[in-house]
Enzyme design. Structure first.
Site, PDB file in Angstrom:
ATOM      1  N   HIS A 188      -7.173  -2.588   1.470  1.00  0.00           N
ATOM      2  CA  HIS A 188      -7.124  -3.766   1.947  1.00  0.00           C
ATOM      3  C   HIS A 188      -6.146  -4.741   1.141  1.00  0.00           C
ATOM      4  O   HIS A 188      -6.593  -6.017   1.070  1.00  0.00           O
ATOM      5  CB  HIS A 188      -8.644  -4.332   2.163  1.00  0.00           C
ATOM      6  CG  HIS A 188      -8.991  -5.513   3.222  1.00  0.00           C
ATOM      7  ND1 HIS A 188     -10.097  -5.799   3.817  1.00  0.00           N
ATOM      8  CD2 HIS A 188      -7.985  -6.458   3.506  1.00  0.00           C
ATOM      9  CE1 HIS A 188      -9.808  -6.580   4.845  1.00  0.00           C
ATOM     10  NE2 HIS A 188      -8.715  -6.987   4.835  1.00  0.00           N
ATOM     11  N   GLU A 206     -15.561  -0.309   3.369  1.00  0.00           N
ATOM     12  CA  GLU A 206     -14.329  -0.401   2.222  1.00  0.00           C
ATOM     13  C   GLU A 206     -14.970  -0.466   0.993  1.00  0.00           C
ATOM     14  O   GLU A 206     -15.491  -1.529   0.797  1.00  0.00           O
ATOM     15  CB  GLU A 206     -13.241  -1.499   2.557  1.00  0.00           C
ATOM     16  CG  GLU A 206     -12.551  -1.409   3.757  1.00  0.00           C
ATOM     17  CD  GLU A 206     -11.722  -2.700   3.943  1.00  0.00           C
ATOM     18  OE1 GLU A 206     -11.243  -2.770   5.278  1.00  0.00           O
ATOM     19  OE2 GLU A 206     -11.728  -3.421   3.214  1.00  0.00           O
ATOM     20  N   ARG A 265      -9.185  -4.265  11.541  1.00  0.00           N
ATOM     21  CA  ARG A 265     -10.371  -4.087  10.866  1.00  0.00           C
ATOM     22  C   ARG A 265     -10.759  -2.736  11.103  1.00  0.00           C
ATOM     23  O   ARG A 265     -10.356  -2.150  12.049  1.00  0.00           O
ATOM     24  CB  ARG A 265     -11.650  -4.809  11.475  1.00  0.00           C
ATOM     25  CG  ARG A 265     -11.702  -6.410  11.158  1.00  0.00           C
ATOM     26  CD  ARG A 265     -11.919  -6.395   9.810  1.00  0.00           C
ATOM     27  NE  ARG A 265     -11.975  -7.956   9.030  1.00  0.00           N
ATOM     28  CZ  ARG A 265     -11.093  -8.497   8.629  1.00  0.00           C
ATOM     29  NH1 ARG A 265     -10.085  -7.791   8.454  1.00  0.00           N
ATOM     30  NH2 ARG A 265     -11.316  -9.783   8.016  1.00  0.00           N
TER      31      ARG A 265
END
Lengths: 271, 282
Positions: free
Chosen positions: B246, B227, B198
């Site tokens: 991601h 993000e 993360r």
């Protein structure tokens, strides 16, 4: 000889009457006319095994980058126009997929060892079948006919030497045998692939994508269609381009040259 | 319509689960998450409404491990950089300048040896890497031996020896900013940081400074905070960074498997049966 330069032709050999040895960087010697060199009494050496691991690593790097759309993804992540990452933007799963290795020499086998750790199913095609223990160690299944490999693979990786037999080994017919969801990875030589057929196959979605460390020529002309395709990754023949390996290559070449000049048996001589 | 909703399948953190939403859905029995990370959910809050929660741990591990290896290799061999050179209209480059880092024989330090971390170790072993790992608890000897991994009780020891540091921890209050200025300084100047956990596990400002001043060689991040990053963020401008959107589990197969796992959990909850992958507030 480094990156195919200088070009060794009759003119050059005639102008160098005292030339005793040509040491070539890397393992491929398709750029050298061995008969011609032999006729001038010039010996030839290469650096075969030191490049294998890095080249196998490069093959896997290209496979993963292509499957997971890494280059495209990076561009999206840094582009000034990106507002959000779309939820339906997907790549292809590597773990559990089928890898077909064309050419199971030292490099091909190292690729198989790596692919096994990704739980990939491994098929291979080679001039000769490998020993049972070698096959079992990586779980590789021999395909006597290249067609069988092409039809079943999600990823086709080329790790052959360039010879008259492997010239344009992958052409229109072979590309059409591949799955439309398949990716072609080339870490051998540009000429192993019929490049025009590849362009057409990629444009018409006959195959899904390609990742090439080698092309013909290198580099490609700047207006070449391969440079513009979104589903292509191209790297500038860096299979063996790591500091450590290049260091060892130069050491090995120096060793061969010194032996050649001293009239001693030449390590890594190519006959 | 709120009274009819019995289950929520949470896809990429949407919808946002807050008190308002929970109050408007009196018959909600279960929230199934598309992925393994639960740091975006207030577990205590959800539990206080009598709603069960589930994640999808099985489906994510291989895909995420693959992403970690993809980033490690791409960074080591400068793949994004050289692809851009290969397709650029200019032919100016010097081959001697595009050398990468050899992966075989290099040391990989895995921070967080859960299912994903262990799958990374399995892959890295095949690349002939030396493997160190740091984890809340040490793994069993057989598990360590199977991948040739050495336990580093202190993270400092791992950071000092690793050529590649891969973050594979869950985000918890303990792992928040786990990698900061101090940890980056402990790393080798030739080392690469790879983050597939993360964004908040890394102190991003400290990372930026470290990359700009050569404290570490490079970074490859599949996750950032937020993000996507703001378009003017300095991390986007660095040459020695790869950032991916991601990708962790973004494959056709993983998406299918995650949805299957979620449906299993939802059906179990609605039928009053035990959930296959229930997540309880700790």
């Amino acid at each position: 000889v480094w990156y195919h330069r200088p070009v060794i032709n009759e003119e050059l050999l005639q102008s160098l009457p005292n030339l005793k040895i040509v040491a070539s960087a890397g393992v491929g010697i398709d750029h050298l006319d061995l008969k011609l060199l032999s006729s001038y009494g010039v010996k030839v050496s290469n650096t075969p095994f030191v490049v294998s691991t890095d080249t196998a690593d490069m093959g896997m790097a290209l496979l993963l980058a292509s499957a997971r759309r890494l280059v495209e993804g990076h561009e999206m992540a840094v582009s000034p126009d990106t507002e959000y990452f779309p939820a339906d933007w997907l790549g292809v799963e590597v773990s559990g997929a089928t890898l077909g290795i064309l050419g199971m020499g030292t490099i091909g086998y190292k690729v198989a060892e790596r692919a096994k750790a990704f739980e990939m199913k491994i098929l291979y095609h080679n001039r000769n079948q490998r020993k049972k223990e070698e096959e079992s160690a990586v779980g590789a299944v021999y395909c006597k006919k290249i067609d069988d490999l092409l039809q079943q693979s999600d990823f086709v990786l080329l790790a052959v030497t360039l010879t008259p037999q492997t010239h344009k080994l992958i052409g229109k017919r072979e590309l059409e045998l591949m799955k439309p969801t398949a990716t072609l990875i080339n870490i051998s030589r540009g000429l192993v692939v019929d490049q025009d057929a590849l362009v057409e196959a990629l444009q018409n979605k006959v195959i899904k994508a390609a990742a090439l460390d080698v092309t013909y020529p290198e580099p490609l002309p700047r207006d070449h269609p391969l440079l513009k395709l979104k589903n292509v990754i191209i790297t500038p023949h860096i299979g063996s381009a790591t500091k450590k390996t290049r260091w060892v290559m130069v050491e090995e070449m120096t060793e061969s040259i010194e032996a050649g000049l001293a009239g001693l048996p030449i390590p890594r001589e190519v006959l | 319509i709120g009274k009819k909703v019995q289950a929520i399948y949470l896809w990429w953190h949407k919808p946002v689960i807050n008190k308002e939403l929970l109050q408007s859905l009196p018959n909600l029995k279960v929230i199934a998450n598309s992925g393994v990370g639960m740091d975006h959910l207030d577990l205590k809050l959800v539990a206080s409404f009598g709603v069960k929660m589930a994640n999808a741990p099985r489906a994510v591990s291989s895909s995420t491990a693959d992403t970690g290896m993809a980033l490690l290799l791409a960074s080591a061999r400068r793949l994004v950089e050289v692809h851009n050179i290969s397709i650029s209209p200019s032919m100016e480059y010097c081959e001697a300048d595009i050398l990468g880092v050899k992966v075989a024989g290099a040391t990989l330090g895995i921070v967080g040896m859960g299912s994903i971390g262990y799958k990374i170790a399995l892959r890295a072993k095949a690349f002939e890497m030396n493997i160190l790992y740091h984890n809340r608890t040490q793994r069993k000897v057989q598990e360590e031996q199977a991948v040739g991994a050495t336990y580093c009780k202190k993270i400092d020891s791992l950071l000092q020896q690793a050529d590649f540091v891969m973050l594979v921890v869950s985000l918890t209050p303990q792992t928040h900013k786990l990698i900061g200025k101090r940890e980056l300084k402990l790393m080798k100047p030739t080392a690469t940081l790879i983050n597939i956990s993360r964004g908040a596990v890394v102190d991003q400002e400290a990372l930026l400074a470290a990359l700009q001043t050569g404290v570490i060689r490079a970074a490859a991040l599949d996750v950032t905070s937020p993000e996507p990053l703001p378009r003017d963020h300095s991390l986007l401008k660095l040459k020695n960074i790869i950032i991916t959107p991601h990708l962790g589990i973004k494959t056709d197969k993983a998406t299918y498997m995650i949805t299957e796992e979620a449906v299993e959990n939802i059906l179990a909850a609605l039928n009053g049966l035990p959930l296959p992958s229930e997540v309880l507030p700790s």
